[in-house]
Design a protein around this motif. Structure first.
Motif, PDB file in Angstrom:
ATOM      1  N   LEU A 109       0.848  -1.195   0.000  1.00  0.00           N
ATOM      2  CA  LEU A 109       0.000   0.000   0.000  1.00  0.00           C
ATOM      3  C   LEU A 109       0.883   1.244   0.000  1.00  0.00           C
ATOM      4  N   PRO A 110       0.410   2.368  -0.512  1.00  0.00           N
ATOM      5  CA  PRO A 110       1.241   3.572  -0.569  1.00  0.00           C
ATOM      6  C   PRO A 110       1.607   4.072   0.835  1.00  0.00           C
ATOM      7  N   HIS A 111       2.894   4.091   1.114  1.00  0.00           N
ATOM      8  CA  HIS A 111       3.355   4.604   2.403  1.00  0.00           C
ATOM      9  C   HIS A 111       4.803   5.052   2.286  1.00  0.00           C
ATOM     10  N   ALA A 112       5.214   5.912   3.207  1.00  0.00           N
ATOM     11  CA  ALA A 112       6.578   6.419   3.213  1.00  0.00           C
ATOM     12  C   ALA A 112       7.022   6.666   4.639  1.00  0.00           C
ATOM     13  N   LEU A 113       8.321   6.540   4.855  1.00  0.00           N
ATOM     14  CA  LEU A 113       8.924   6.906   6.130  1.00  0.00           C
ATOM     15  C   LEU A 113       9.299   8.372   6.062  1.00  0.00           C
ATOM     16  N   VAL A 114       8.918   9.147   7.082  1.00  0.00           N
ATOM     17  CA  VAL A 114       9.276  10.565   7.147  1.00  0.00           C
ATOM     18  C   VAL A 114       9.877  10.799   8.530  1.00  0.00           C
ATOM     19  N   THR A 115      11.200  10.834   8.586  1.00  0.00           N
ATOM     20  CA  THR A 115      11.886  10.853   9.873  1.00  0.00           C
ATOM     21  C   THR A 115      12.902  11.981   9.961  1.00  0.00           C
ATOM     22  N   SER A 116      13.144  12.456  11.173  1.00  0.00           N
ATOM     23  CA  SER A 116      14.166  13.467  11.404  1.00  0.00           C
ATOM     24  C   SER A 116      15.556  12.845  11.494  1.00  0.00           C
ATOM     25  N   ALA A 117      15.632  11.521  11.497  1.00  0.00           N
ATOM     26  CA  ALA A 117      16.928  10.841  11.474  1.00  0.00           C
ATOM     27  C   ALA A 117      17.533  10.944  10.082  1.00  0.00           C
ATOM     28  N   ASP A 118      18.866  10.832  10.006  1.00  0.00           N
ATOM     29  CA  ASP A 118      19.461  10.747   8.682  1.00  0.00           C
ATOM     30  C   ASP A 118      19.349   9.308   8.178  1.00  0.00           C
ATOM     31  N   ALA A 119      19.770   9.069   6.943  1.00  0.00           N
ATOM     32  CA  ALA A 119      19.568   7.760   6.327  1.00  0.00           C
ATOM     33  C   ALA A 119      20.279   6.654   7.093  1.00  0.00           C
ATOM     34  N   ALA A 120      21.500   6.931   7.559  1.00  0.00           N
ATOM     35  CA  ALA A 120      22.261   5.907   8.280  1.00  0.00           C
ATOM     36  C   ALA A 120      21.583   5.531   9.594  1.00  0.00           C
ATOM     37  N   LEU A 121      21.136   6.527  10.340  1.00  0.00           N
ATOM     38  CA  LEU A 121      20.479   6.254  11.614  1.00  0.00           C
ATOM     39  C   LEU A 121      19.142   5.549  11.402  1.00  0.00           C
ATOM     40  N   ALA A 122      18.386   5.986  10.398  1.00  0.00           N
ATOM     41  CA  ALA A 122      17.103   5.342  10.122  1.00  0.00           C
ATOM     42  C   ALA A 122      17.297   3.867   9.774  1.00  0.00           C
ATOM     43  N   THR A 123      18.278   3.579   8.929  1.00  0.00           N
ATOM     44  CA  THR A 123      18.544   2.192   8.542  1.00  0.00           C
ATOM     45  C   THR A 123      18.964   1.361   9.746  1.00  0.00           C
ATOM     46  N   THR A 124      19.829   1.924  10.580  1.00  0.00           N
ATOM     47  CA  THR A 124      20.310   1.208  11.762  1.00  0.00           C
ATOM     48  C   THR A 124      19.175   0.880  12.716  1.00  0.00           C
ATOM     49  N   ARG A 125      18.314   1.854  12.978  1.00  0.00           N
ATOM     50  CA  ARG A 125      17.246   1.621  13.961  1.00  0.00           C
ATOM     51  C   ARG A 125      16.157   0.710  13.421  1.00  0.00           C
ATOM     52  N   MET A 126      15.791   0.853  12.162  1.00  0.00           N
ATOM     53  CA  MET A 126      14.786  -0.050  11.590  1.00  0.00           C
ATOM     54  C   MET A 126      15.328  -1.485  11.569  1.00  0.00           C
ATOM     55  N   THR A 127      16.606  -1.631  11.288  1.00  0.00           N
ATOM     56  CA  THR A 127      17.227  -2.965  11.293  1.00  0.00           C
ATOM     57  C   THR A 127      17.275  -3.530  12.702  1.00  0.00           C
ATOM     58  N   ALA A 128      17.664  -2.700  13.679  1.00  0.00           N
ATOM     59  CA  ALA A 128      17.744  -3.154  15.068  1.00  0.00           C
ATOM     60  C   ALA A 128      16.379  -3.595  15.580  1.00  0.00           C
ATOM     61  N   ALA A 129      15.323  -2.936  15.109  1.00  0.00           N
ATOM     62  CA  ALA A 129      13.963  -3.290  15.515  1.00  0.00           C
ATOM     63  C   ALA A 129      13.365  -4.393  14.644  1.00  0.00           C
ATOM     64  N   ASP A 130      14.137  -4.862  13.662  1.00  0.00           N
ATOM     65  CA  ASP A 130      13.714  -5.933  12.753  1.00  0.00           C
ATOM     66  C   ASP A 130      12.444  -5.549  12.003  1.00  0.00           C
ATOM     67  N   LEU A 131      12.440  -4.312  11.492  1.00  0.00           N
ATOM     68  CA  LEU A 131      11.304  -3.808  10.715  1.00  0.00           C
ATOM     69  C   LEU A 131      11.757  -3.525   9.287  1.00  0.00           C
ATOM     70  N   PRO A 132      10.892  -3.740   8.311  1.00  0.00           N
ATOM     71  CA  PRO A 132      11.263  -3.470   6.919  1.00  0.00           C
ATOM     72  C   PRO A 132      11.347  -1.974   6.647  1.00  0.00           C
ATOM     73  N   MET A 133      12.335  -1.573   5.876  1.00  0.00           N
ATOM     74  CA  MET A 133      12.477  -0.164   5.515  1.00  0.00           C
ATOM     75  C   MET A 133      11.580   0.151   4.323  1.00  0.00           C
ATOM     76  N   PRO A 134      10.681   1.123   4.451  1.00  0.00           N
ATOM     77  CA  PRO A 134       9.844   1.497   3.306  1.00  0.00           C
ATOM     78  C   PRO A 134      10.687   1.912   2.103  1.00  0.00           C
ATOM     79  N   GLU A 135      10.187   1.614   0.913  1.00  0.00           N
ATOM     80  CA  GLU A 135      10.906   1.990  -0.302  1.00  0.00           C
ATOM     81  C   GLU A 135      11.009   3.505  -0.441  1.00  0.00           C
ATOM     82  N   VAL A 136       9.948   4.200  -0.047  1.00  0.00           N
ATOM     83  CA  VAL A 136       9.959   5.660  -0.099  1.00  0.00           C
ATOM     84  C   VAL A 136      10.284   6.180   1.293  1.00  0.00           C
ATOM     85  N   ARG A 137      11.332   6.981   1.372  1.00  0.00           N
ATOM     86  CA  ARG A 137      11.717   7.501   2.680  1.00  0.00           C
ATOM     87  C   ARG A 137      12.246   8.929   2.556  1.00  0.00           C
TER      88      ARG A 137
END
Length: 227
Positions: A109-137
């Motif tokens: 479904l259409p969705h995007a991540l909109v975060t105040s983290a930079d790309a490296a931090l967002a990737t690290t935290r989503m990975t640590a939480a075992d969550l999939p990274m949205p294609e649109v971010r």
């Protein structure tokens, strides 16, 4: 209307969902508080007061509020150090309740991540939480202004090709909720912090949200009432 103050479910429909990360999908409070308490003390500030403005903002924007007379370039330099430290520290980073199931439900479904983290931090935290990274971010590198400015959410809507009025934002912080409203979007508040800022609807976490796709291009969200 708040899901926590009504006896019947709240039902909202949208064409796209815009998701904050910290406090909304990922519980990173342990790391945030460790890093920012130390920063505040090192600058002679009350850490409890500092934590009141940290959530939802980019680090340099927080520093500008707490140390208003300091040059912008100093804030950006210290923020780079802070981002590196936060990225290296994943102890205590876990998914918000129901986040894994929610992300599975919105896959495709259409969705995007909109975060105040930079790309490296967002990737690290989503990975640590075992969550999939949205294609649109939309990350810190994507915008010129931090939440509560609406730029991030407007960019997310544009990237998905959806009118802002047809988007629903998921947020936990006052800055994020203000950004969503300023973008002309409805906001579902997640967690205790969000409840203080009068979002369109509120839930304790993501376990009480049912996602369905009626087949007409819309996304239907049913928010279970809470006691």
């Amino acid at each position: 209307m708040s899901a926590s103050t009504t006896a019947s479910p709240v039902v909202l429909t949208a064409k796209a969902l815009l998701l904050d990360m910290d406090g909304t999908l990922v519980n990173s409070d342990a790391v945030v508080e460790r890093c920012w308490r130390e920063w505040a003390v090192s600058h002679g500030l009350d850490p409890e007061e500092a934590l009141k403005v940290v959530h939802g903002r980019q680090g340099h924007a927080t520093m500008a509020i707490l140390l208003p007379d300091r040059p912008t370039e100093v804030n950006h330099a210290e923020n780079a150090v802070m981002l590196a430290r936060e990225t290296a520290d994943t102890e205590g980073v876990v998914p918000v309740g129901g986040a894994a199931e929610f992300m599975k439900a919105i896959a495709g479904l259409p969705h995007a991540l909109v975060t105040s983290a930079d790309a490296a931090l967002a990737t690290t935290r989503m990975t640590a939480a075992d969550l999939p990274m949205p294609e649109v971010r939309i990350t810190a590198e994507s915008v010129g202004a931090s939440k509560p400015d609406p730029e991030g959410f407007l960019r997310g809507a544009a990237a998905l090709g959806v009118d802002p009025a047809d988007c629903i934002v998921f947020e936990d912080s006052g800055a994020g909720i203000a950004a969503g409203r300023a973008a002309g979007m409805r906001v579902i508040g997640i967690g205790a912090r969000a409840a203080e800022h009068a979002p369109t609807a509120h839930v304790p976490d993501l376990t009480g949200i049912r996602v369905t796709a009626p087949g007409d291009g819309s996304i239907r969200l049913t928010l279970a009432p809470t006691p």
